[in-house]
Design an enzyme around this catalytic site. Structure first.
Site, short mmCIF file in Angstrom:
data_model
loop_
_atom_site.label_atom_id
_atom_site.label_comp_id
_atom_site.label_asym_id
_atom_site.label_seq_id
_atom_site.Cartn_x
_atom_site.Cartn_y
_atom_site.Cartn_z
N GLY A 204 -9.41 3.75 2.09
CA GLY A 204 -8.01 4.15 2.01
C GLY A 204 -7.03 2.98 2.05
O GLY A 204 -6.20 2.83 1.16
N GLU A 205 -7.10 2.14 3.07
CA GLU A 205 -6.08 1.12 3.29
C GLU A 205 -6.46 -0.31 2.90
O GLU A 205 -5.58 -1.08 2.52
CB GLU A 205 -5.64 1.14 4.75
CG GLU A 205 -4.94 2.44 5.15
CD GLU A 205 -4.54 2.46 6.60
OE1 GLU A 205 -4.98 1.58 7.35
OE2 GLU A 205 -3.79 3.37 7.00
N PRO A 206 -7.73 -0.73 3.00
CA PRO A 206 -8.04 -2.13 2.70
C PRO A 206 -7.53 -2.66 1.36
O PRO A 206 -7.05 -3.80 1.30
CB PRO A 206 -9.57 -2.16 2.78
CG PRO A 206 -9.91 -1.10 3.77
CD PRO A 206 -8.91 0.00 3.51
#
Length: 263
Positions: A204-206
């Site tokens: 999701g965020e990396p």
């Protein structure tokens, strides 16, 4: 993270049910539960007995074997000392690489991302289409953070500290027209060393941080627009205004003071 946490909880419940089914199969065939195999929709024992999975489940139902369970999971092995800054704050790490190409207008400061090539580590992907979509979305979100999403506060007066960029009308987020014309995303398909569902990795965020390649490309473009070896000062977000300011400073041109928001 949903697959990591909720998926492992589901797996925990399924393992309990599987153990009960294996015990039933062993009792029926008079063999050892540890030697019961579940494979290709079949259940087989070491002494040659076998059933289809639905057949064994039906037998379990008729034998009043519990076919439901609850599962629980908490991420293991993570700990962190906030005072000494030591420990293991994450269960595993994701890795990625990105190369971006940009063009800037030295007269207006306008910037366009022409191309982005991304290779990102998702472990052994459960759903490549979803993972690629997450990577693309995270990267474009990061582009906004580093190129357009500038915050303005009221500096003086009775409303000092009031945020002016409080909505999409004043806070410029990236849109479909900001997506690189050439946008290549590939998955680095490699099993996660940590024990996760199908050895996958959360994604999701990396990829958000891969947009640093865009900011680096802008820096190089601005550096190419000013005299060689001239120190470069470019602040993030690299808005058109900031790019134009960096070019002007690099060329030794007079620059008007930055306007202050007023009520």
């Amino acid at each position: 993270s949903g697959a990591d946490l909720n998926g492992k909880a589901v797996q925990n419940a399924c393992i309990k049910i599987r153990e009960r089914l294996a015990k039933l199969a062993a009792e029926i065939s008079q063999s050892e539960a540890e030697q019961v195999q579940f494979e290709d929709s079949m259940v087989s024992t070491a002494n040659g007995h076998s059933w289809t999975f639905p057949d064994l489940v039906q037998r379990a139902y008729m034998a009043r074997v519990q076919l439901w369970d609850s599962g629980f999971y908490k991420t293991p092995e993570i700990h962190y000392d906030q005072v000494n800054h030591l420990g293991r704050p994450f269960f595993y790490y994701a890795y990625g690489a990105a190369v971006s190409e940009v063009a800037i207008d030295t007269l207006t400061g306008e910037m366009k991302v022409l191309r982005a090539d991304i290779l990102h580590d998702v472990g052994q992907s459960i759903n490549p289409a979803i993972d690629i979509g997450q990577i693309e979305g995270g990267f474009v979100q990061g582009m906004g953070w580093l190129t357009t999403e500038e915050l303005y506060w009221q500096p003086h007066g009775p409303h000092a500290g009031r945020l002016f960029t409080h909505a999409p009308s004043t806070y410029k987020i990236p849109t479909s027209v900001d997506i690189p014309h050439i946008f290549n995303v590939k998955l680095f398909n490699n099993q996660n060393q940590a024990d996760t569902i199908y050895r996958s990795k959360a994604v999701g965020e990396p990829p958000f941080m891969l947009a640093l390649s865009v900011f680096s490309a802008i820096r190089q473009a601005v550096q190419a627009a000013i005299p060689e070896k001239t120190p470069l000062v470019l602040n993030a977000p690299a808005t058109a205004e900031e790019i134009l300011r960096a070019i002007a400073i690099g060329r030794g041109q007079a620059l008007a003071a930055r306007p202050q928001a007023k009520m």
